[in-house]
Design an enzyme around this catalytic site. Structure first.
Site, PDB file in Angstrom:
ATOM      1  N   SER A   8       9.876  67.510 -17.553  1.00 17.71           N
ATOM      2  CA  SER A   8      10.005  66.707 -16.540  1.00 17.71           C
ATOM      3  C   SER A   8       8.495  65.964 -16.415  1.00 17.71           C
ATOM      4  O   SER A   8       7.690  66.356 -17.334  1.00 17.71           O
ATOM      5  CB  SER A   8       9.880  67.518 -15.128  1.00 17.71           C
ATOM      6  OG  SER A   8       9.346  66.801 -13.996  1.00 17.71           O
ATOM      7  N   LYS A  14       7.851  73.882 -15.479  1.00 18.00           N
ATOM      8  CA  LYS A  14       7.992  72.812 -16.465  1.00 18.00           C
ATOM      9  C   LYS A  14       6.881  72.838 -17.319  1.00 18.00           C
ATOM     10  O   LYS A  14       6.879  72.335 -18.535  1.00 18.00           O
ATOM     11  CB  LYS A  14       8.587  71.607 -15.891  1.00 18.00           C
ATOM     12  CG  LYS A  14       9.656  71.648 -15.216  1.00 18.00           C
ATOM     13  CD  LYS A  14      10.971  71.815 -16.266  1.00 18.00           C
ATOM     14  CE  LYS A  14      12.243  71.742 -15.691  1.00 18.00           C
ATOM     15  NZ  LYS A  14      13.180  71.699 -16.613  1.00 18.00           N
ATOM     16  N   TYR A  41       7.263  74.239  -9.328  1.00 17.30           N
ATOM     17  CA  TYR A  41       8.144  73.487 -10.348  1.00 17.30           C
ATOM     18  C   TYR A  41       7.519  72.944 -11.334  1.00 17.30           C
ATOM     19  O   TYR A  41       7.699  73.004 -12.659  1.00 17.30           O
ATOM     20  CB  TYR A  41       9.166  72.430  -9.400  1.00 17.30           C
ATOM     21  CG  TYR A  41       9.912  71.565 -10.274  1.00 17.30           C
ATOM     22  CD1 TYR A  41      11.110  72.279 -10.655  1.00 17.30           C
ATOM     23  CD2 TYR A  41       9.479  70.453 -10.774  1.00 17.30           C
ATOM     24  CE1 TYR A  41      12.054  71.399 -11.538  1.00 17.30           C
ATOM     25  CE2 TYR A  41      10.402  69.722 -11.704  1.00 17.30           C
ATOM     26  CZ  TYR A  41      11.777  69.939 -12.302  1.00 17.30           C
ATOM     27  OH  TYR A  41      12.566  69.478 -12.927  1.00 17.30           O
ATOM     28  N   ASP A  52      25.068  82.674 -16.448  1.00 14.08           N
ATOM     29  CA  ASP A  52      23.810  82.534 -15.614  1.00 14.08           C
ATOM     30  C   ASP A  52      22.555  83.113 -16.705  1.00 14.08           C
ATOM     31  O   ASP A  52      22.371  84.208 -16.945  1.00 14.08           O
ATOM     32  CB  ASP A  52      23.862  83.614 -14.518  1.00 14.08           C
ATOM     33  CG  ASP A  52      22.744  83.960 -13.868  1.00 14.08           C
ATOM     34  OD1 ASP A  52      21.541  83.256 -13.922  1.00 14.08           O
ATOM     35  OD2 ASP A  52      22.776  84.401 -12.501  1.00 14.08           O
TER      36      ASP A  52
END
Length: 253
Positions: free
Chosen positions: A141, A158, A154, A61
């Site tokens: 992305s 990125k 998000y 993790d």
């Protein structure tokens, strides 16, 4: 393409499903030994068994304090060196921007930004100590470069990695450590299929998404893996600080 040295080692995070599995598979085909990570023991061990003797799995993790150093140590204990890091692990996030809470922002950045930043630094320290350079590839992305409704947090997580890729490439160039990014567009993964199946008209939505892409189709995971392979290869030792969109021409519109 030139094969990697037989002793070359790659660490691929988030490699228990989807794009990560195909990246690991491709790097093994290229001749590397690969350590994969993920949060699921069951999936990770299954993937490692599938990919064969040059693959090992360690559950991790990466959002936990000290995880990056522990993972690098585990890689060295398993294979003795580190030549390629692929920062692929990430979580998705969608929500109406005005409904986003502090914890959503924090958890998204912990996994998508802070964890790969820490891992990049830890990996680069090891590569510097080895004295032979290396290749670090951040999977970002297309959303690092554009705005899409409900995807702001998000996108920001990125986008930060895109900026960090360029800055780290400059810092690490004297050590012959190359840092690049791969920016996938919509890609056919289990997560994509799960999202599609949740919609009232999955077939119609798939056609709509594909029609917005100049090449007219959704990416496959191996489309992304082939670009990672390209950036990891010693053949491309003069490429650093770049981001390659694997989006069928979407960002070119």
């Amino acid at each position: 393409m030139t094969q990697q040295n037989a002793t070359s080692v790659a660490l691929v995070t988030g490699a228990t499903s989807g794009i990560g599995v195909e990246i690991a598979r491709r790097l093994i085909q290229d001749g590397l030994h690969v350590l994969i990570t993920g949060r699921s023991d069951e999936r990770g061990r299954r993937v490692a068994d599938e990919l064969g003797e040059r693959c090992r799995f360690i559950r991790a993790d990466l959002s936990q304090p000290g995880a990056a150093d522990r993972l690098i140590e585990a890689t060295l204990a398993e294979w003795g060196r580190l030549d390629v890091l692929v920062n692929n692990a990430a979580i998705d996030h969608t929500n109406d921007l005005l409904a986003v809470g502090e914890e959503e922002i924090r958890s998204t950045f912990e996994t998508n930004t802070f964890a790969p930043m820490n891992l990049l630094i830890a990996a680069a320290r090891t590569m510097k100590a080895q004295g032979e350079g290396g290749s670090i590839i951040n999977v970002t992305s297309r959303l690092a470069s554009i705005g899409v409704p409900t995807m702001g947090v998000y996108s920001a997580s990125k986008g930060a990695m895109l900026a960090f890729t360029k800055a780290a490439a400059i810092d690490l160039a004297p050590e012959n450590i190359r840092v690049n990014a791969v920016a996938p567009g919509m890609t056919r993964t289990p997560l994509y299929q799960q999202w599609l199946d949740s919609l009232p008209d999955p077939e119609g939505e798939a056609e709509r998404v594909a029609s917005a892409i100049p090449l007219g189709r959704i990416a496959e995971s191996n489309d992304v893996a082939s670009v990672v392979s390209f950036l990891a290869s010693p053949d491309n030792s003069y490429l650093t600080g770049i981001s390659i969109p694997v989006d069928g021409g979407y960002l070119a519109k």
